[in-house]
Design a protein around this motif. Structure first.
Motif: not given
Length: 406
Positions: A333-352
């Motif tokens: 489930f975590a992989d599914f919802v994470t991969r619905q977003h692009s890599v830059p978005v993942r990193l931006l949200v994660g770092i934020a």
């Protein structure tokens, strides 16, 4: 090293005044605990210098001087900052289950390393008399204990996890093992660890990973996972406290002996006396204070609690058609919802999400004018890094999921 060979190794000629005073202090009668400490120091010196010094010297002489560059890279790359970045990077860029495992393994093995360092309390090569003919190639002077090597233990933890995670795939396994070997050899080459420290570190990394990984992969309910997190952190904290408070009186005399040897035999081409003095002054209160491990301990707790929170959240969401069709467990489930977003978005949200957690850990004590490394400072660090673990392994995935439904 320069100017210390004769006075420390017993060669001909008169010893300098400072060395004579130090030798007089070493042989003078003192309190019983101090005398026992000096005997213990001399026994340790004899053991290391007779057997391990030739091996360390052989490693330094066998490798090309250009190996100093990768040795420096190893020194600066594999630190607590590496631990802090490795797990989140794997979670956001590759796989949730892989990132969760490596995050928890790294923070726990770092804490276990601290327990073992304080339990054995063994000296670095540069702390002993008679090592002045060795070349100190480390870019910084190490002030914490030597056994086992934390760099080697972390590298062995990563290598063992890679071998098991890839199910013994040949190429990844070989590369992982070579990485661990490179790290260990680099620590010996830099003259910051004895060969036995590295071998012990490798063994600890392999054994700890083999012990913890099956537990992480077992089917635990969220409540059981939270209970396991609490028990594990409580046990590690108790071990750190017990080994840190053991034999304080003897330890103070031992550190005084090592301080004198380090200041007499430091490499003037590599380190300034001020740098060495600043490092050895830390021995007055003991290498690697308990405070140093507040971050790894709290990150351990937060990571395990984060997994429990995500499992609980998944149980709520699994009844929705869009989720049940794409995820069979919390990790998928975590992989599914994470991969619905692009890599830059993942990193931006994660770092934020990481920024306020780290600001709480390091910024709030400054605003509150808390005593550095005091109780309030330690509480803020613990809470902040626990929040980091929860964010990386639960909060970020929940944000990704809610972002899909908004």
């Amino acid at each position: 090293m320069h100017g210390t060979s004769e006075s420390l190794s017993g060669g001909g000629g008169a010893a300098p005044l400072g060395a004579r005073k130090r030798n007089q202090t070493t042989t003078a009668d003192g309190p019983p605990s101090e005398s026992l400490a000096k005997k213990a120091v001399h026994a340790v010196e004899a053991t290391y210098l007779s057997f391990q010094r030739p091996l360390l010297s052989l490693v330094q002489q066998s490798l090309h001087p250009h190996f100093e560059l990768p040795a420096h890279v190893v020194h600066f790359a594999i630190r607590q900052e590496f631990i802090a970045l490795a797990g989140p990077s794997v979670v956001w860029l590759y796989s949730y289950s892989a990132g969760a495992e490596i995050s928890i393994l790294l923070v726990t093995t770092e804490t276990i390393n601290g327990v073992l360092k304080w339990a054995f309390r063994q000296p670095r090569p540069g702390w002993l008399r008679g090592t002045n003919m060795l070349k100190m190639r480390s870019p910084t002077w190490e002030a914490d204990y030597s056994t086992p090597s934390s760099h080697a233990q972390l590298a062995a933890t990563v290598a063992t996890w890679v071998v098991l995670f890839t199910n013994f795939s040949v190429i990844p396994s070989i590369l992982a093992i070579l990485f661990a070997v490179l790290v260990g050899v680099a620590r010996v080459y830099s003259c910051v660890h004895w060969p036995s420290d590295v071998v012990f570190g490798w063994a600890c990394g392999v054994l700890w990973t083999a012990f913890v990984l099956p537990i992480l992969r077992s089917s635990m309910t969220p409540s059981h996972e939270a209970g396991f997190a609490t028990v594990l952190v409580a046990v590690l904290s108790a071990l750190l406290y017990l080994v840190r408070t053991a034999a304080k009186e003897e330890e103070a005399h031992v550190r005084a002996e090592w301080k004198a040897a380090a200041l007499a035999g430091y490499d003037v081409d590599k380190h300034s006396k001020a740098e060495v003095l600043k490092a050895v002054q830390k021995w007055g209160r003991g290498p690697r204070l308990f405070y140093t491990y507040a971050g790894p301990l709290s990150a351990t707790y937060g990571s395990l609690i984060g997994r429990a929170i995500l499992h609980f959240y998944f149980e709520i969401r699994r009844h929705d058609d869009d989720v049940s069709a794409s995820a069979s467990d919390a990790a998928s489930f975590a992989d599914f919802v994470t991969r619905q977003h692009s890599v830059p978005v993942r990193l931006l949200v994660g770092i934020a999400g990481l920024v306020p957690c780290l600001a709480f850990a390091h910024g709030l004590p400054v605003l509150l004018r808390a005593q550095p490394k005091g109780l309030l400072d330690g509480a803020c660090v613990f809470a902040g890094f626990a929040a980091v673990g929860i964010w990386v392994l639960a909060g970020c995935q929940i944000v990704f999921d809610r972002g899909m439904t908004w």
